[in-house]
Motif scaffolding. Sequence first.
Motif, short mmCIF file in Angstrom:
data_model
loop_
_atom_site.label_atom_id
_atom_site.label_comp_id
_atom_site.label_asym_id
_atom_site.label_seq_id
_atom_site.Cartn_x
_atom_site.Cartn_y
_atom_site.Cartn_z
N SER A 333 0.82 -1.20 0.00
CA SER A 333 0.00 0.00 0.00
C SER A 333 0.86 1.26 0.00
O SER A 333 1.94 1.30 0.62
N ASN A 334 0.39 2.29 -0.68
CA ASN A 334 1.08 3.58 -0.72
C ASN A 334 0.88 4.28 0.63
O ASN A 334 -0.25 4.61 1.00
N ASN A 337 -1.05 7.42 0.11
CA ASN A 337 -2.36 7.36 -0.54
C ASN A 337 -2.91 5.95 -0.36
O ASN A 337 -2.53 5.03 -1.10
N ASN A 339 -5.40 4.56 -1.28
CA ASN A 339 -6.18 4.08 -2.41
C ASN A 339 -5.28 3.69 -3.59
O ASN A 339 -5.74 3.59 -4.73
N GLN A 340 -3.99 3.46 -3.29
CA GLN A 340 -3.06 3.01 -4.32
C GLN A 340 -2.22 1.85 -3.78
O GLN A 340 -1.97 1.76 -2.58
N TRP A 342 1.39 -0.65 -5.03
CA TRP A 342 2.54 -0.73 -5.92
C TRP A 342 2.42 -1.96 -6.80
O TRP A 342 2.26 -3.08 -6.31
N GLN A 346 5.16 0.87 -10.35
CA GLN A 346 4.44 2.14 -10.26
C GLN A 346 3.26 2.00 -9.28
O GLN A 346 2.80 0.90 -9.00
N TRP A 347 2.81 3.14 -8.79
CA TRP A 347 1.61 3.15 -7.96
C TRP A 347 0.40 3.14 -8.87
O TRP A 347 0.31 3.94 -9.81
N VAL A 348 -0.53 2.24 -8.60
CA VAL A 348 -1.75 2.17 -9.40
C VAL A 348 -2.96 2.36 -8.49
O VAL A 348 -2.96 1.97 -7.31
N ASP A 349 -3.99 2.99 -9.05
CA ASP A 349 -5.20 3.27 -8.27
C ASP A 349 -6.02 2.00 -8.07
O ASP A 349 -6.14 1.16 -8.97
N ARG A 370 -12.98 -2.44 -2.44
CA ARG A 370 -11.74 -1.99 -3.08
C ARG A 370 -11.08 -3.14 -3.80
O ARG A 370 -11.00 -4.25 -3.29
N SER A 372 -7.72 -4.37 -6.24
CA SER A 372 -6.38 -4.16 -6.78
C SER A 372 -6.29 -4.85 -8.15
O SER A 372 -7.25 -5.47 -8.59
#
Length: 799
Positions: A333-334, A337, A339-340, A342, A346-349, A370, A372
């Motif tokens: 998890s970011n 954020n 709601n993102q 890795w 890259q970080w993805v929503d 939620r 992924s």
Amino acid sequence: MKMIKKVILGLLALIILGLAGVCAYLQYLQPSYSGELKIENLKAPVEVIYDDYAIPHVYAQNEDDLFRAFGYVHAQDRLFQMELLRRLSGGRLSEVFGEAALETDLFFRTLNFKKHAAEAIADRSPDSSVMRAAEAYIDGVNQYLKNGKTPIEFTLAGIPKAEFTVNDIEMIIAFMGYTFEGAFQSEAVLTYLQNTYGPEYIKDFDQSWPDGDYQLPVDKKAQIEVAKSLALVSQKLQEIDKDLAIKPFNGSNGWVISGQRTKSGKPILSNDTHIAYSQPAIWYEAHLSCPTFEVYGNFLAGTPLPALGHNPHGGWGLTMFENDEADFYREKSNPENPNQVWYKDQWVDLEIQEEVIKIKGGKDTTIQIRKSPHGYLLNGAFTDLKEHSDPIALQWVYHLLPSKHADVFYGLCTAKNVQEAEEAVQHLTSPGLNFMWADKEGNIAWWAAGKLPIRPDHVNSYVILDGSAGDDDWQGFYNFAYNPQLVNPEKGYLYTANNQPENMGTGKVPGYYVPSNRAKRILELIGIDKTDWSEESLREVINDNISSTYPPLIDSLLSVIDKNSLSKNAQNALPIIDNWKGEHELKSTAPALYYRWVYEMYERAMRDELGEDYFKDFEHSHAFKRGMRTFFLNDKSPWWDDVNTSQKETREQVFTESFEASVTFLENQLGTDQSQWHWEKVHTLEHPHAMGQVEALKKYFNLGPLPAPGGLETIDNQMFLLDSTGYYKVVAGPALRRIIDFATPDKAYSVLPTGQSGYFMNDHYDDQAKMFVNGGKRPELMNRADIEKAQIGRLILKP
């Protein structure tokens, strides 16, 4: 005094009138087996003949009328069961049961069956036979809902009436698919053990476990924490499962004997699906007939097509494939954020979907579902896990591909030969099922159907995977040609008992296969040189309660214990178990001693490492069953040592102390006369109804307890949880026992655990219960003349 007498007489009169009113009301709620009713949207009259077990035989002039009428009569018997299933699968129990059901709703909303049910429907042509059948069936259900009698459970629980939809059918199918998935019960505790104690602790419990060369590319401490999170999920699901009105599937047996080995010269199909017991029973029997469609089958509440069945040409049975079609991924998890995550550098929503859960007697709750790149995050599925550790994503075949379940079973209902049956089953996506087929042409077949994920070679699907790099991601699905399957084998028989299939060229399919106890016993009984098999002789096989696996295992166990250190009473008990042939009859004494001994050995060996919660998790897991023999025979297993003591305990000590403790326990429980340690005193079967959770209603709605033969992993697989109580209350077992000789497919034989009716005052609520525990049978009739001889009612549905 006269005035007092008048008052008393008046009160008595009111009580009598009240009781008479209640009795009249309860009698009014009985299903209508005879008469005439008007049904909207019918094109022609439909005739429903009820036989002497209240099984409806529906005769129509076209398929639309057939399924519309069936929806009506199905709802008449099982509307409350339908309602529970759709509310359960849709996460809507809180609307009628309040906050007590919130955690269950959270979990099933997170699985998002509603969304994926809509995708399955959108994937079909609206004019397809399957969609027409579903829509007609739902129309029939809704017409009963509107004009029929209100089930007493609706009144007692205050359930509002609301129309059903085709989406409800697909969600019910999805729920049943969830109950087939073994990953929830096993992967958490095994991952925790591997990362806490090392691979040596794992090897005893899963022979497919790797040597430990491959390590997950994550922080070991963090991996333990995420395993703990998933273990908490597993514990929550066990709590949910205990309270579910519709319990999970658990296994099944099935075999097919070719005509070259039968008395009739035609194939014989035998099947008993293993499902957690409930009342009413999970299966509803019906015979549907019109010029273009005829099938006799077993239906889930709220579904128009049978999961098991046969037509005049052929028929099928099923067992759980047990393939691993779900993996868990630890997401990164970011921290800036939430709601993102890795994923691939890259970080993805996350995909976020808001849902509102209505709670009876409380405030509505808004939740976020939620998702992924791998699947839905489970942390939010339970109130006390939202912020626990890193996110855990569930990747599941069901969520990735539109369900073809209804299409498969419509195809089987209309299949006339083995080629058409194969064409039907190869489209199954999820859940994985073993299909057995037999037909009048003499063909027999087995297909392990379902979409099989292609995993990277390094991936061990039994532990939590890394979601960040993408290296552990699935790479597609195998073509059906690579699924395990066999058609018309030279040996003249096929069988499945949830055991491991052989390699079809891509390696063995990973899964949660059960130990070979049942498979071994089935093969011992049907793999002999016999060419006159009949329904009667195979009925003996389907009721068999002998485990040929236990006696040689016991020989090994007894060879280890220190007999001289046992007390006199314990030494006197040795012959009970030493002479046991593995039978689980009501008057058998060895099973009570054996299962207590097994529990004591596990408890002494494992509780010190696992602790109370993880020990319970392990007891309920796939690994517990699968690894028993390997574990007990491994003198070098690290489990034998008690980590809480300074000395090193041995397997001999654990076995010896456990046997002594078992005898002492049974003396306290059942008395000092060892000949009276009868299995029937501790092994009983009760069929729980949802209303039976209310103590005052239990005796009216629940059925039992009944003493029951059978045991763990015998063919008559009467399952229970091993725990400290010393009572082995059956929680699951055969949901039917059906045998079909295709020389006479119009007169097969079966039995249900309780009965057809869902109404507790009806004679057919429990009219098969004693027949079932005694290994009996009654006919599945398809010949009209035979049906009319057994007729108890004739209902005409008119336009």
